[in-house]
Design a protein around this motif. Structure first.
Motif, mmCIF file in Angstrom:
data_model
loop_
_atom_site.group_PDB
_atom_site.id
_atom_site.type_symbol
_atom_site.label_atom_id
_atom_site.label_comp_id
_atom_site.label_asym_id
_atom_site.label_seq_id
_atom_site.Cartn_x
_atom_site.Cartn_y
_atom_site.Cartn_z
ATOM 1 N N CYS A 61 4.507 2.494 -2.875
ATOM 2 C CA CYS A 61 3.804 3.582 -3.579
ATOM 3 C C CYS A 61 2.436 3.828 -2.967
ATOM 4 C CB CYS A 61 3.639 3.248 -5.057
ATOM 5 S SG CYS A 61 5.123 3.393 -6.016
ATOM 6 N N SER A 62 1.763 2.775 -2.607
ATOM 7 C CA SER A 62 0.457 2.901 -1.981
ATOM 8 C C SER A 62 0.572 3.571 -0.614
ATOM 9 C CB SER A 62 -0.194 1.525 -1.834
ATOM 10 O OG SER A 62 -1.386 1.627 -1.104
ATOM 11 N N ALA A 64 2.924 5.593 0.340
ATOM 12 C CA ALA A 64 3.257 7.000 0.116
ATOM 13 C C ALA A 64 2.014 7.805 -0.249
ATOM 14 C CB ALA A 64 4.312 7.126 -0.991
ATOM 15 N N THR A 65 1.112 7.222 -1.000
ATOM 16 C CA THR A 65 -0.143 7.884 -1.343
ATOM 17 C C THR A 65 -0.980 8.101 -0.092
ATOM 18 O OG1 THR A 65 -0.122 6.905 -3.539
ATOM 19 C CG2 THR A 65 -2.228 7.734 -2.749
ATOM 20 N N HIS A 70 3.414 10.873 -1.911
ATOM 21 C CA HIS A 70 3.711 10.333 -3.233
ATOM 22 C C HIS A 70 4.152 11.471 -4.136
ATOM 23 C CE1 HIS A 70 3.370 8.032 -6.926
ATOM 24 N NE2 HIS A 70 3.387 6.974 -6.154
ATOM 25 N N GLU A 72 4.314 13.975 -6.898
ATOM 26 C CA GLU A 72 3.308 14.560 -7.775
ATOM 27 C C GLU A 72 3.810 15.899 -8.290
ATOM 28 O OE1 GLU A 72 0.674 16.114 -3.987
ATOM 29 O OE2 GLU A 72 -0.372 15.374 -5.734
ATOM 30 N N THR A 96 -4.996 9.376 -11.961
ATOM 31 C CA THR A 96 -4.207 8.410 -11.203
ATOM 32 C C THR A 96 -5.008 7.141 -10.950
ATOM 33 O OG1 THR A 96 -2.975 10.203 -10.152
ATOM 34 C CG2 THR A 96 -2.875 8.054 -9.086
ATOM 35 N N MET A 142 -2.786 1.345 -4.293
ATOM 36 C CA MET A 142 -2.607 2.768 -4.584
ATOM 37 C C MET A 142 -3.864 3.358 -5.209
ATOM 38 S SD MET A 142 0.402 4.533 -6.766
ATOM 39 C CE MET A 142 0.229 6.171 -7.393
ATOM 40 N N THR A 146 -5.984 6.357 -3.651
ATOM 41 C CA THR A 146 -6.274 7.560 -4.437
ATOM 42 C C THR A 146 -7.780 7.777 -4.545
ATOM 43 O OG1 THR A 146 -4.246 7.158 -5.696
ATOM 44 C CG2 THR A 146 -5.785 8.734 -6.618
#
Length: 166
Positions: A61-62, A64-65, A70, A72, A96, A142, A146
């Motif tokens: 997930c991190s 992908a961010t 990620h 959204e 987030t 993540m 962000t």
């Protein structure tokens, strides 16, 4: 996006997620071979493959961010492309960050609790906190990614109206 700023954080999560997926695939292939060709299954392989999958998801997930991939909800940003795209994206990034850091704190508390109880996984018999360590680690990374993206939004290094939606 044309010129995405370079991240100041190392891509540790890409390595962790990739190694987890490769190991999970290899272990699953060995298990299938053992079960159907040798007629003898491994007791630990399914559990380890499951834990590696969980690690690859949370830590992935991190990553992908970092790659702006990620998941959204972009309907508001695309509907109000012009002047509202930036505030909506900033607000979403703030929420987030709050979620990620709140979950990271709760995850660390849970890890401390698990370490205190001495629970072990059924087949592998390793401490259960190793399995759940991916939650605060992945969501902590993540949150940092962000936060970095929020900084880029606030300083104008990225324009939310130009972010590609794939």
């Amino acid at each position: 996006m044309k010129n995405k700023p370079k991240s100041m954080l190392p891509s540790v999560e890409m390595i962790i997620a990739s190694v987890s997926l490769v190991m999970m695939t290899g272990i699953t292939a060995v298990q299938v071979f053992n079960r159907y060709v040798l007629q003898s299954s491994l007791d630990w392989s399914e559990e380890l493959a499951r834990y590696l999958f969980i690690w690859s998801v949370y830590v992935g997930c991190s990553y992908a961010t970092q790659m702006d991939r990620h998941l959204e909800v972009t309907i508001l940003r695309t509907a109000f492309k012009g002047k509202f795209a930036r505030p909506i994206t900033i607000l979403a990034s703030i929420f987030t960050c709050i979620f990620c850091f709140f979950t990271t704190v709760l995850g660390v508390k849970f890890i401390i609790f698990l370490a205190g109880t001495g629970q072990k996984t059924p087949a592998l018999e390793v401490s259960a906190y190793w399995v759940f360590l991916c939650l605060p680690l992945g969501l902590g990374f993540m949150g940092l990614r962000t936060l970095e993206r929020l900084y880029w939004l606030l300083t104008g290094k990225i324009n939310p109206a130009e972010i590609e939606i794939n």
